[in-house]
Design an enzyme around this catalytic site. Structure first.
Site, PDB file in Angstrom:
ATOM      1  N   THR A  33       0.820  -1.257  -0.079  1.00  0.00           N
ATOM      2  CA  THR A  33      -0.172  -0.015   0.076  1.00  0.00           C
ATOM      3  C   THR A  33       0.861   1.269  -0.002  1.00  0.00           C
ATOM      4  O   THR A  33       1.988   0.957  -0.237  1.00  0.00           O
ATOM      5  CB  THR A  33      -0.947  -0.044   1.217  1.00  0.00           C
ATOM      6  OG1 THR A  33      -1.807   0.831   1.111  1.00  0.00           O
ATOM      7  CG2 THR A  33      -0.192   0.128   2.584  1.00  0.00           C
ATOM      8  N   ASN A  34       0.407   2.302   0.226  1.00  0.00           N
ATOM      9  CA  ASN A  34       0.997   3.682   0.214  1.00  0.00           C
ATOM     10  C   ASN A  34       0.581   4.398   1.497  1.00  0.00           C
ATOM     11  O   ASN A  34      -0.398   4.317   2.185  1.00  0.00           O
ATOM     12  CB  ASN A  34       1.231   4.140  -1.082  1.00  0.00           C
ATOM     13  CG  ASN A  34      -0.207   4.685  -1.807  1.00  0.00           C
ATOM     14  OD1 ASN A  34      -0.924   5.664  -0.740  1.00  0.00           O
ATOM     15  ND2 ASN A  34      -0.751   4.180  -2.509  1.00  0.00           N
ATOM     16  N   HIS A  35       1.222   5.810   1.467  1.00  0.00           N
ATOM     17  CA  HIS A  35       0.971   6.479   2.733  1.00  0.00           C
ATOM     18  C   HIS A  35      -0.265   7.513   2.525  1.00  0.00           C
ATOM     19  O   HIS A  35      -0.262   8.252   3.103  1.00  0.00           O
ATOM     20  CB  HIS A  35       2.212   7.401   3.110  1.00  0.00           C
ATOM     21  CG  HIS A  35       3.240   6.829   3.772  1.00  0.00           C
ATOM     22  ND1 HIS A  35       2.834   5.868   4.993  1.00  0.00           N
ATOM     23  CD2 HIS A  35       4.533   6.303   3.528  1.00  0.00           C
ATOM     24  CE1 HIS A  35       3.922   5.129   5.507  1.00  0.00           C
ATOM     25  NE2 HIS A  35       4.993   5.674   4.677  1.00  0.00           N
TER      26      HIS A  35
END
Ligand code: CTP
Ligand code: CA
Length: 227
Positions: A33-35
């Site tokens: 995933t990412n931030h």
């Protein structure tokens, strides 16, 4: 209460928004995933609702309350996000893609937990490209006939204006919002620019909700709905 003072520029319009990251499974308990916090997309959904629109918010995994009066569809992966957007796009007049969609997903997610095998060797993951949700909707019949106004977002680390203009052209969309990332991830403020065929118009640093209201007013103006 604030909403009561917003001009109802989008009354009767249907707005579809994507927000947050996507989560791409490696196995049943792990993923990539990412931030992205989702704050910008949730602010856009809230601002559109304040402007009188019917709003559907397709959200990846985020920790944010649903804006009042907004219909929310929770998804995990890019492919789920695409399916939800395709199902909703036939009814939409405006599509605002703020989601930080994972560009790639593990090509062959395991259907059981990947275990250490005692060899000390780590698994090697192969990735495959995810569908481009904005591109898919922007190339769809509804957008091409002018019935669906598509807006993209782009976070760039450098040469924002040039990259944003190129990205807008590549996606074939009338309007793209650029910001310098990833410094803005998770923050309440953002500094953005509006990129269209005419050029670049900077929006001064402001809270995301203020910027979202400016963007919604700009979209309404471009759709000839006043403002
Ligand atoms: N987008 C999307 N689906 C994807 C990738 C991006 O809908 N699979 C949308 C984003 O929501 C955003 C816009 O496309 O509105 C631009 O996303 P960005 O990641 O900046 O562009 P990419 O086309 O993925 O190019 P790159 O990441 O390589 O710069
Ligand atoms: Ca990307």
């Amino acid at each position: 209460l604030i909403a009561a003072f917003q001009p109802q520029r989008l009354a009767g319009r249907r707005v579809l928004v994507t927000a947050g990251p996507t989560f791409e499974a490696i196995d049943p308990i792990r993923g990539v995933t990412n931030h992205s916090s989702g704050k910008m997309g949730f602010a856009v959904a809230r601002a559109a609702r304040e402007a009188g629109a019917d709003v559907v918010l397709v959200a990846g995994p985020v920790h944010l309350p649903t804006p009042r009066g907004v219909r929310r569809i929770d998804v995990q992966s890019a492919r789920q996000m695409l399916a939800a957007c395709e199902a909703e796009a036939d009814d939409a007049d405006i599509f605002v893609a703020t989601a930080a969609v994972a560009d790639w997903r593990p090509a062959a997610p395991s259907d059981h937990k990947i275990k250490k095998d005692g060899s000390g060797r780590a698994p090697v993951l192969a990735f495959t490209e995810n569908p481009d949700i904005l591109l898919a909707l922007a190339q769809g019949a509804r957008a091409r006939s002018g019935a669906l106004f598509c807006v993209g977002f782009a976070a760039e680390s450098h040469d924002l204006a040039a990259h944003a203009q190129a990205k807008r052209a590549r996606k074939g969309i009338p309007l793209l919002v650029g910001n310098i990332g990833p410094l803005t991830f998770g923050q309440d403020d953002n500094e953005m620019m509006l990129v269209d065929a005419q050029g670049v118009q900077p929006l001064p640093r402001a809270p995301k909700l203020v910027l979202a209201r400016q963007l919604i007013a700009e979209i309404a103006r471009r759709m000839g709905a006043g403002g």
